[in-house]
Design a protein around this motif. Sequence first.
Motif, mmCIF file in Angstrom:
data_model
loop_
_atom_site.group_PDB
_atom_site.id
_atom_site.type_symbol
_atom_site.label_atom_id
_atom_site.label_comp_id
_atom_site.label_asym_id
_atom_site.label_seq_id
_atom_site.Cartn_x
_atom_site.Cartn_y
_atom_site.Cartn_z
ATOM 1 N N ILE A 146 -20.850 -40.368 100.740
ATOM 2 C CA ILE A 146 -21.862 -39.660 99.656
ATOM 3 C C ILE A 146 -22.379 -40.515 98.803
ATOM 4 N N ASP A 147 -21.655 -41.623 98.456
ATOM 5 C CA ASP A 147 -22.367 -42.924 97.656
ATOM 6 C C ASP A 147 -23.756 -43.340 98.388
ATOM 7 N N SER A 148 -23.365 -43.671 99.612
ATOM 8 C CA SER A 148 -24.473 -44.110 100.642
ATOM 9 C C SER A 148 -25.838 -43.033 100.363
ATOM 10 N N PHE A 149 -25.315 -41.943 100.823
ATOM 11 C CA PHE A 149 -26.519 -41.048 100.867
ATOM 12 C C PHE A 149 -27.160 -40.761 99.339
ATOM 13 N N ILE A 150 -26.569 -40.755 98.183
ATOM 14 C CA ILE A 150 -27.388 -40.688 96.908
ATOM 15 C C ILE A 150 -27.924 -42.074 96.767
ATOM 16 N N ASP A 175 -39.826 -35.053 103.712
ATOM 17 C CA ASP A 175 -39.843 -36.396 104.790
ATOM 18 C C ASP A 175 -38.779 -37.217 104.070
ATOM 19 N N ILE A 176 -38.312 -37.311 102.875
ATOM 20 C CA ILE A 176 -37.205 -38.260 102.545
ATOM 21 C C ILE A 176 -35.969 -37.804 103.165
ATOM 22 N N LEU A 177 -35.755 -36.477 103.022
ATOM 23 C CA LEU A 177 -34.716 -35.834 103.444
ATOM 24 C C LEU A 177 -34.401 -36.075 104.772
ATOM 25 N N ALA A 218 -30.550 -41.361 108.570
ATOM 26 C CA ALA A 218 -29.648 -42.461 108.538
ATOM 27 C C ALA A 218 -27.984 -42.144 108.290
ATOM 28 N N HIS A 219 -27.863 -41.281 107.515
ATOM 29 C CA HIS A 219 -26.443 -40.933 107.301
ATOM 30 C C HIS A 219 -25.760 -40.546 108.552
ATOM 31 N N ARG A 220 -26.267 -39.875 109.307
ATOM 32 C CA ARG A 220 -25.757 -39.573 110.730
ATOM 33 C C ARG A 220 -25.455 -40.812 111.532
#
Length: 82
Positions: free
Chosen positions: A20-24, A53-55, A61-63
């Motif tokens: 979660i921290d990485s995603f944020i 585009d950002i999402l 990247a999260h996956r």
Amino acid sequence: MMLTAEISLYPNNENFIPPIDSFIARLNQHGDVQVQTFPTATIVMGEYDRVMDILKVVMKAHREEFGMGVFVAKFIPGYEAL
């Protein structure tokens, strides 16, 4: 057109805080949108195409880094929540 997106991430991981921290943190790297984090969700607001585009990039990247996670989102076109 402005877009407000409200996103919650539910990592498929017992140690759920680092994903979660990485995603944020990845969302916050983009200075051309507004990002505000709350205990249960993060709001991303900006131009519609730019937010999408950002999402796309940040979710991919999260996956790649953490594997599966569930994203729950609300998209409100034309609304400025922040």
